[in-house]
Write an enzyme that holds these catalytic residues in place. Structure first.
Site, PDB file in Angstrom:
ATOM      1  N   HIS A  17     -16.658  41.675  27.104  1.00 34.04           N
ATOM      2  CA  HIS A  17     -16.204  42.963  26.560  1.00 34.04           C
ATOM      3  C   HIS A  17     -17.368  43.955  26.498  1.00 34.04           C
ATOM      4  O   HIS A  17     -17.262  45.094  26.972  1.00 34.04           O
ATOM      5  CB  HIS A  17     -15.627  42.740  25.158  1.00 34.04           C
ATOM      6  CG  HIS A  17     -15.218  43.998  24.464  1.00 34.04           C
ATOM      7  ND1 HIS A  17     -13.936  44.494  24.497  1.00 34.04           N
ATOM      8  CD2 HIS A  17     -15.928  44.885  23.707  1.00 34.04           C
ATOM      9  CE1 HIS A  17     -13.864  45.619  23.811  1.00 34.04           C
ATOM     10  NE2 HIS A  17     -15.068  45.872  23.313  1.00 34.04           N
ATOM     11  N   GLU A  18     -18.476  43.506  25.918  1.00 33.15           N
ATOM     12  CA  GLU A  18     -19.639  44.383  25.791  1.00 33.15           C
ATOM     13  C   GLU A  18     -20.254  44.693  27.155  1.00 33.15           C
ATOM     14  O   GLU A  18     -20.838  45.764  27.356  1.00 33.15           O
ATOM     15  CB  GLU A  18     -20.685  43.748  24.873  1.00 33.15           C
ATOM     16  CG  GLU A  18     -20.227  43.541  23.440  1.00 33.15           C
ATOM     17  CD  GLU A  18     -19.821  44.840  22.743  1.00 33.15           C
ATOM     18  OE1 GLU A  18     -20.326  45.919  23.140  1.00 33.15           O
ATOM     19  OE2 GLU A  18     -18.987  44.776  21.824  1.00 33.15           O
ATOM     20  N   HIS A  21     -18.760  47.870  28.516  1.00 29.42           N
ATOM     21  CA  HIS A  21     -19.421  49.065  27.975  1.00 29.42           C
ATOM     22  C   HIS A  21     -20.789  49.263  28.626  1.00 29.42           C
ATOM     23  O   HIS A  21     -21.155  50.387  28.997  1.00 29.42           O
ATOM     24  CB  HIS A  21     -19.610  48.915  26.458  1.00 29.42           C
ATOM     25  CG  HIS A  21     -18.332  48.874  25.668  1.00 29.42           C
ATOM     26  ND1 HIS A  21     -17.315  49.780  25.852  1.00 29.42           N
ATOM     27  CD2 HIS A  21     -17.927  48.036  24.684  1.00 29.42           C
ATOM     28  CE1 HIS A  21     -16.329  49.508  25.009  1.00 29.42           C
ATOM     29  NE2 HIS A  21     -16.675  48.451  24.292  1.00 29.42           N
TER      30      HIS A  21
END
Length: 344
Positions: A17-18, A21
């Site tokens: 998920h990170e 980003h």
């Protein structure tokens, strides 16, 4: 062992998920000050270029900390200096990467075990399906306006539309038919049923077919998460029915213990199944328009895109802080319920 597996799964979901980003921030020229897995005190960190990469003590979170993300910065490479659409892409990337992960794992899973087509194996006498004339070999393709791709979607639809009359569209010998069914309550089992049974055999197709059904698989879990949230809002389920980290560890443990006697491949397939569910779930939850979540940040960015002017950063920060406190409170309630269920 189940705790170790749970930590590995949580870490994998969070880091991916990170990573979404992180990669979109780099692609848009945004300075990333820190990229870490876990919360709390640092166990290990290393500086590579402009970014510090770290591992923290508690493996229940992670962060991609960008310059000027939550404060003013004069750095031309800060988050706030980039165009609104660049910032939107960075915020959306995290949940999108969770959906990508779910899709990749779904493809691996379905390549190995196949998929459950919504084909009728048998109908039970005295129940609505038999009375409406459904037969062995019929394929359910639609329930009301909902497309059906897997047999398990029939049960899910019944669960979220308990007792409701439904228009069934099915195929037989290349022809399409429709009928209307009203589920019958089963006193012994305690839920509504149509009286339809599906085959336990799973279909394996070509690579293209498996790619298509992998897409449907992720869609199934996304819809299940959305429908569960809708049921929560409508009061059909309560906060006490939610599961947090403790409950998820228990679920992972049960799946692990059930699959161990079947061999290592069965364990891997079961854990892939869990990862698909959790990754899709994490993607949906992060897109909710709630303060402190990616969805909450997205709301402010969309407002900015529409009005052509930034929302006051101080006011936005206050909203996110309040949202964070409410999320911590909700998490505390969920964890308490998880522990209570274990004790009782």
């Amino acid at each position: 062992m189940k705790i170790v597996i749970a930590i590995l799964i949580f870490s994998l979901l969070i880091i991916f998920h990170e990573l979404g980003h992180f990669l979109l921030a780099k692609a848009n020229g945004i300075r990333v000050n820190e990229f870490c897995l876990g919360l709390g005190p640092k166990i290990f960190s290393i500086q590579k270029g402009e970014t510090r990469y770290g591992l923290n003590l508690f493996p229940i979170g992670g962060a991609c900390i960008m310059e000027g993300e939550d404060s003013d910065s004069e750095d031309e490479r800060s988050f706030g200096k980039k165009s609104v659409w660049a910032r939107i892409s960075v915020v959306v990337a995290g949940p999108v990467f969770n959906f990508i992960m779910a899709f990749v794992f779904a493809f691996i899973l379905l390549c190995n075990i196949g998929y459950d087509l919504p084909t009728v194996l048998d109908v039970e006498a005295g129940y609505p399906a038999a009375e409406a004339g459904l037969m062995e070999g019929d394929t359910i393709v639609k329930m009301n306006r909902t497309r059906i791709h897997f047999f398990r979607e029939i049960s899910s639809f019944t669960q979220f539309h308990a007792g409701e009359t439904v228009k069934i569209t099915y195929e037989r010998d290349g022809e399409t038919y429709t009928t209307t069914l009203t589920p019958q309550y089963d006193e012994e089992l305690g839920y509504y049923r149509y009286g339809i049974y599906g085959s336990k055999e799973r279909q394996r197709g070509s690579v293209l077919s498996t790619l298509k059904y992998s897409f449907y698989e992720v869609g199934y879990w996304i819809k299940l998460t959305v429908n569960s949230l809708r049921s929560l809002v409508k009061g059909m389920v309560s906060v006490n029915d939610l599961s947090g980290p403790v409950g998820i560890v228990g679920m992972i443990g049960e799946g692990y213990e059930a699959s161990v006697p079947l061999g290592i491949k069965a364990v891997i397939m079961q854990m892939l199944y869990v990862c698909i569910f959790l990754s899709a779930n994490l993607g949906v939850m992060n897109l909710l328009p709630l303060p402190a979540l990616d969805g909450g940040r997205l709301v402010f960015l969309l407002i900015e895109a529409i009005r052509g002017k930034k929302v006051d950063p101080e006011k936005e920060g206050m909203v996110h802080f309040a949202g964070m406190m409410l999320l911590f409170l909700l998490m505390g309630i969920v964890i308490f319920n998880d522990i209570r269920k274990l004790i009782l």
